[in-house]
Motif scaffolding. Structure first.
Motif, mmCIF file in Angstrom:
data_model
loop_
_atom_site.group_PDB
_atom_site.id
_atom_site.type_symbol
_atom_site.label_atom_id
_atom_site.label_comp_id
_atom_site.label_asym_id
_atom_site.label_seq_id
_atom_site.Cartn_x
_atom_site.Cartn_y
_atom_site.Cartn_z
ATOM 1 N N GLU A 26 0.832 -1.197 0.000
ATOM 2 C CA GLU A 26 0.000 0.000 0.000
ATOM 3 C C GLU A 26 0.876 1.260 0.000
ATOM 4 O OE1 GLU A 26 -2.555 0.429 3.419
ATOM 5 O OE2 GLU A 26 -3.405 2.291 2.607
ATOM 6 N N GLN A 27 0.599 2.171 -0.907
ATOM 7 C CA GLN A 27 1.392 3.383 -1.059
ATOM 8 C C GLN A 27 0.653 4.576 -0.454
ATOM 9 O OE1 GLN A 27 4.552 3.163 -2.745
ATOM 10 N NE2 GLN A 27 4.093 0.970 -2.608
ATOM 11 N N THR A 28 1.416 5.471 0.148
ATOM 12 C CA THR A 28 0.850 6.660 0.772
ATOM 13 C C THR A 28 1.524 7.903 0.192
ATOM 14 O OG1 THR A 28 0.448 5.494 2.849
ATOM 15 C CG2 THR A 28 0.611 7.888 2.992
ATOM 16 N N THR A 29 0.723 8.905 -0.131
ATOM 17 C CA THR A 29 1.278 10.193 -0.565
ATOM 18 C C THR A 29 0.920 11.226 0.480
ATOM 19 O OG1 THR A 29 1.172 9.630 -2.905
ATOM 20 C CG2 THR A 29 1.210 11.971 -2.374
ATOM 21 N N LEU A 30 1.912 12.011 0.891
ATOM 22 C CA LEU A 30 1.645 13.056 1.885
ATOM 23 C C LEU A 30 2.475 14.301 1.591
ATOM 24 C CD1 LEU A 30 4.254 13.105 4.019
ATOM 25 C CD2 LEU A 30 3.180 11.014 4.805
ATOM 26 N N THR A 31 1.985 15.427 2.127
ATOM 27 C CA THR A 31 2.669 16.704 1.952
ATOM 28 C C THR A 31 3.075 17.212 3.318
ATOM 29 O OG1 THR A 31 1.452 17.143 -0.063
ATOM 30 C CG2 THR A 31 2.401 19.058 1.042
ATOM 31 N N THR A 32 4.348 17.568 3.471
ATOM 32 C CA THR A 32 4.864 17.945 4.781
ATOM 33 C C THR A 32 6.025 18.927 4.647
ATOM 34 O OG1 THR A 32 5.608 17.007 6.903
ATOM 35 C CG2 THR A 32 6.520 16.013 4.919
ATOM 36 N N ASP A 33 6.403 19.524 5.778
ATOM 37 C CA ASP A 33 7.539 20.457 5.809
ATOM 38 C C ASP A 33 8.789 19.709 6.245
ATOM 39 O OD1 ASP A 33 5.494 22.239 5.349
ATOM 40 O OD2 ASP A 33 5.450 23.021 7.409
ATOM 41 N N ILE A 34 9.941 20.095 5.703
ATOM 42 C CA ILE A 34 11.197 19.479 6.123
ATOM 43 C C ILE A 34 12.179 20.553 6.592
ATOM 44 C CG2 ILE A 34 10.971 17.351 4.785
ATOM 45 C CD1 ILE A 34 12.685 18.554 2.596
ATOM 46 N N HIS A 35 12.992 20.196 7.573
ATOM 47 C CA HIS A 35 13.871 21.153 8.238
ATOM 48 C C HIS A 35 15.275 20.569 8.370
ATOM 49 C CE1 HIS A 35 10.059 23.001 9.268
ATOM 50 N NE2 HIS A 35 9.678 21.864 9.833
ATOM 51 N N CYS A 36 16.244 21.246 7.776
ATOM 52 C CA CYS A 36 17.631 20.769 7.852
ATOM 53 C C CYS A 36 18.366 21.530 8.947
ATOM 54 C CB CYS A 36 18.333 20.972 6.512
ATOM 55 S SG CYS A 36 20.076 20.520 6.563
ATOM 56 N N VAL A 37 19.242 20.827 9.649
ATOM 57 C CA VAL A 37 19.998 21.453 10.735
ATOM 58 C C VAL A 37 20.906 22.578 10.211
ATOM 59 C CG1 VAL A 37 21.966 19.850 10.714
ATOM 60 C CG2 VAL A 37 21.252 20.905 12.875
ATOM 61 N N THR A 38 21.231 22.559 8.917
ATOM 62 C CA THR A 38 22.009 23.659 8.337
ATOM 63 C C THR A 38 21.135 24.895 8.082
ATOM 64 O OG1 THR A 38 21.738 22.876 6.068
ATOM 65 C CG2 THR A 38 23.666 22.069 7.278
ATOM 66 N N ARG A 39 19.923 24.892 8.602
ATOM 67 C CA ARG A 39 19.025 26.038 8.755
ATOM 68 C C ARG A 39 18.051 26.307 7.614
ATOM 69 N NH1 ARG A 39 20.045 28.581 13.417
ATOM 70 N NH2 ARG A 39 22.084 28.261 14.364
ATOM 71 N N TRP A 40 18.021 25.435 6.614
ATOM 72 C CA TRP A 40 16.962 25.638 5.614
ATOM 73 C C TRP A 40 15.748 24.780 5.950
ATOM 74 C CZ3 TRP A 40 15.734 21.151 2.966
ATOM 75 C CH2 TRP A 40 16.748 20.192 2.797
ATOM 76 N N SER A 41 14.601 25.378 5.663
ATOM 77 C CA SER A 41 13.344 24.643 5.762
ATOM 78 C C SER A 41 12.645 24.747 4.427
ATOM 79 C CB SER A 41 12.439 25.219 6.847
ATOM 80 O OG SER A 41 12.961 24.950 8.133
ATOM 81 N N LYS A 42 11.944 23.698 4.070
ATOM 82 C CA LYS A 42 11.230 23.655 2.805
ATOM 83 C C LYS A 42 9.813 23.217 3.136
ATOM 84 C CE LYS A 42 12.120 21.682 -1.743
ATOM 85 N NZ LYS A 42 11.893 22.943 -2.455
ATOM 86 N N LEU A 43 8.847 24.034 2.734
ATOM 87 C CA LEU A 43 7.459 23.760 3.104
ATOM 88 C C LEU A 43 6.727 23.002 1.999
ATOM 89 C CD1 LEU A 43 6.462 27.192 4.737
ATOM 90 C CD2 LEU A 43 7.630 25.227 5.766
#
Ligand SMILES: Nc1nc2c(c(=O)[nH]1)N[C@H]1C(S)=C(S)[C@@H](COP(=O)(O)O)O[C@H]1N2
Ligand SMILES: [Mo]
Length: 207
Positions: free
Chosen positions: A75-92
């Motif tokens: 079973e496959q799941t698709t989701l949308t989420t924010d990611i945060h890198c310790v080098t200070r970039w975040s991608k929403l």
């Protein structure tokens, strides 16, 4: 002006506000990027899908390995989420498709003593986390990013996705989830990054 974590955090939150984004989505000390930076220690491994497998083992009743085709048939799941890198970039609002790690753990039947997981990647990268975290709905082994197969630089064919932690916990080139009774630190955790890595409380380093 001295660039402090607070200033950067304000920068990120101001960026967010300007874009009409709820500023509470942006962890302290982060800024927003629309790029997708690549951070890999060492070289990308070579991928050979016919011989590829993902293993779930350690403190489980039924250790198993799935081939690529078997994983794709789950079973496959698709989701949308924010990611945060310790080098200070975040991608929403990043969108991923894959299989829930919970499904894999349930199939392996984790023993009551199993409390931690060490993720192992092709090439030797490792990262650790509490088992419990991996039962969350937003934790996947992901093979697709924004509707396209994951690029090699971003961890093809399969990477872990643990959005609630800094992105170093999202192991690229994932090959094995090892369930453990005791916590065992991974590559960056041994090299100064925080054991838990929660972006919202800025658990960046242990020193
Ligand atoms: N196998 C492997 N996984 C890894 C890494 C790595 O060096 N090797 N780097 C980690 C770090 S520090 C980060 S920030 C993210 C970066 O993922 P990206 O290159 O897709 O942005 O992958 C994580 N997963
Ligand atoms: Mo990172």
């Amino acid at each position: 002006m001295k660039i402090t974590s607070k200033v950067l955090g304000e920068r990120g939150r101001k960026q967010g506000e300007a874009l009409g984004i709820d500023p509470s989505r942006i962890p302290p000390g982060q800024y927003l990027t629309s790029k997708f930076p690549v951070l890999t220690y060492g070289r990308n491994p070579k991928v050979d899908l016919p011989s590829w497998s993902l293993s779930i083992d350690g403190e489980v009743e039924q250790p198993f390995a799935v081939t690529w085709d078997e994983l794709m048939a789950m079973e496959q799941t698709t989701l949308t989420t924010d990611i945060h890198c310790v080098t200070r970039w975040s991608k929403l609002d990043t969108t991923w498709t894959g299989v829930r790690v919970r499904t894999l753990l349930e199939r392996a039947k984790v023993k009551p003593e199993g409390k931690f997981v060490l993720a192992h990647s092709d090439g030797g990268y490792t990262t650790n986390m509490p088992l419990e975290l991996l039962y969350d709905d937003d934790v996947l082994v992901a093979h697709t990013y924004e509707g396209e197969p994951l690029e090699l630089d971003h961890g093809a064919p399969l990477r872990l996705l643990v959005p609630k932690r800094y992105f170093w916990k999202s192991a690229k080139f994932l090959r094995r989830l090892e369930v453990l009774t005791e916590d065992k630190q991974g590559f960056w955790e041994l090299n100064g990054y925080h054991n838990d890595g929660d972006p919202f409380t800025e658990q960046r380093h242990w020193f």
